[in-house]
Write a protein that holds these residues in place. Structure first.
Motif, mmCIF file in Angstrom:
data_model
loop_
_atom_site.group_PDB
_atom_site.id
_atom_site.type_symbol
_atom_site.label_atom_id
_atom_site.label_comp_id
_atom_site.label_asym_id
_atom_site.label_seq_id
_atom_site.Cartn_x
_atom_site.Cartn_y
_atom_site.Cartn_z
ATOM 1 N N ARG A 44 0.831 -1.206 0.000
ATOM 2 C CA ARG A 44 0.000 0.000 0.000
ATOM 3 C C ARG A 44 0.867 1.258 0.000
ATOM 4 N NH1 ARG A 44 -3.041 -2.993 3.672
ATOM 5 N NH2 ARG A 44 -2.137 -1.862 5.418
ATOM 6 N N THR A 45 1.926 1.249 0.806
ATOM 7 C CA THR A 45 2.820 2.397 0.883
ATOM 8 C C THR A 45 3.518 2.631 -0.446
ATOM 9 O OG1 THR A 45 3.173 1.983 3.228
ATOM 10 C CG2 THR A 45 4.782 3.383 2.129
ATOM 11 N N LYS A 46 4.001 1.563 -1.053
ATOM 12 C CA LYS A 46 4.677 1.681 -2.348
ATOM 13 C C LYS A 46 3.717 2.241 -3.391
ATOM 14 C CE LYS A 46 7.338 -0.916 -5.767
ATOM 15 N NZ LYS A 46 6.730 -0.286 -6.900
ATOM 16 N N GLY A 47 2.480 1.784 -3.378
ATOM 17 C CA GLY A 47 1.483 2.298 -4.316
ATOM 18 C C GLY A 47 1.233 3.783 -4.111
ATOM 19 N N ALA A 48 1.144 4.200 -2.852
ATOM 20 C CA ALA A 48 0.913 5.614 -2.558
ATOM 21 C C ALA A 48 2.109 6.459 -2.993
ATOM 22 C CB ALA A 48 0.649 5.802 -1.060
ATOM 23 N N VAL A 49 3.320 5.964 -2.745
ATOM 24 C CA VAL A 49 4.523 6.699 -3.154
ATOM 25 C C VAL A 49 4.585 6.790 -4.675
ATOM 26 C CG1 VAL A 49 7.055 6.570 -3.229
ATOM 27 C CG2 VAL A 49 5.855 6.220 -1.078
ATOM 28 N N ASP A 50 4.284 5.701 -5.359
ATOM 29 C CA ASP A 50 4.300 5.712 -6.823
ATOM 30 C C ASP A 50 3.279 6.707 -7.375
ATOM 31 O OD1 ASP A 50 6.297 3.823 -6.839
ATOM 32 O OD2 ASP A 50 4.988 2.136 -7.346
ATOM 33 N N ARG A 51 2.092 6.732 -6.787
ATOM 34 C CA ARG A 51 1.076 7.681 -7.251
ATOM 35 C C ARG A 51 1.532 9.119 -7.019
ATOM 36 N NH1 ARG A 51 -2.101 3.889 -5.015
ATOM 37 N NH2 ARG A 51 -2.341 5.016 -3.064
ATOM 38 N N ALA A 53 4.629 10.248 -6.680
ATOM 39 C CA ALA A 53 5.742 10.564 -7.583
ATOM 40 C C ALA A 53 5.227 10.826 -8.990
ATOM 41 C CB ALA A 53 6.754 9.421 -7.579
ATOM 42 N N GLY A 54 4.269 10.052 -9.420
ATOM 43 C CA GLY A 54 3.687 10.257 -10.746
ATOM 44 C C GLY A 54 3.008 11.608 -10.851
ATOM 45 N N GLN A 55 2.268 11.968 -9.810
ATOM 46 C CA GLN A 55 1.596 13.269 -9.808
ATOM 47 C C GLN A 55 2.618 14.406 -9.794
ATOM 48 O OE1 GLN A 55 -0.839 12.809 -6.349
ATOM 49 N NE2 GLN A 55 -2.501 11.799 -7.439
ATOM 50 N N ALA A 56 3.696 14.245 -9.024
ATOM 51 C CA ALA A 56 4.739 15.274 -8.972
ATOM 52 C C ALA A 56 5.406 15.417 -10.337
ATOM 53 C CB ALA A 56 5.780 14.921 -7.905
ATOM 54 N N PHE A 57 5.628 14.307 -11.019
ATOM 55 C CA PHE A 57 6.223 14.359 -12.348
ATOM 56 C C PHE A 57 5.323 15.116 -13.312
ATOM 57 C CE2 PHE A 57 6.652 12.682 -16.655
ATOM 58 C CZ PHE A 57 7.981 12.979 -16.898
ATOM 59 N N VAL A 58 4.031 14.851 -13.253
ATOM 60 C CA VAL A 58 3.082 15.536 -14.142
ATOM 61 C C VAL A 58 3.102 17.035 -13.874
ATOM 62 C CG1 VAL A 58 0.631 15.820 -14.657
ATOM 63 C CG2 VAL A 58 1.608 13.534 -14.511
ATOM 64 N N VAL A 59 3.101 17.424 -12.610
ATOM 65 C CA VAL A 59 3.112 18.853 -12.256
ATOM 66 C C VAL A 59 4.412 19.503 -12.741
ATOM 67 C CG1 VAL A 59 3.234 20.459 -10.305
ATOM 68 C CG2 VAL A 59 1.533 18.630 -10.322
#
Length: 114
Positions: A44-51, A53-59
């Protein structure tokens, strides 16, 4: 109160239900074991971190694209009329920060002997 089953059939039903119960208890103990719970928490933690990080990359990607659109012409040439003021402002801010960090800090002097 006979339901038409023989004693052997009743014993077989009891044995089957014991096996089903044992399998259910094994599954429950596996689900609540510390290693399983830790593994699920990690996933769950890895999934949250991946999400995140993905959002930060998009921004960040949007910000870079926006800045590029402002500072670079469609033909790829730099827009000096926009770059120069930004560079001057950046140098001014850096200079103010450098001057501000070089000022000696005022300290209160203590009198000795009191």
């Amino acid at each position: 109160m006979s339901d038409g089953r023989t004693p052997a059939q009743i014993e077989a039903d009891i044995a089957r239900r014991r096996q089903d119960l044992a399998a259910t208890l094994d599954e429950i103990s596996l689900r609540v074991s510390p290693s399983t719970l830790v593994g699920e928490a990690k996933a769950r933690t890895k999934g949250a971190v991946d999400r995140t990080a993905g959002q930060a990359f998009v921004v960040a990607n949007r910000a870079v694209t926006s800045a590029r659109g402002v500072l670079v012409a469609p033909d790829g040439a730099p827009r000096l009329e926009r770059i120069v003021p930004v560079a001057v402002a950046a140098v001014a801010v850096a200079g103010l920060l450098a001057v501000g960090s070089r000022r000696p800090k005022k300290t209160r002097g203590r009198r000795r002997g009191r």
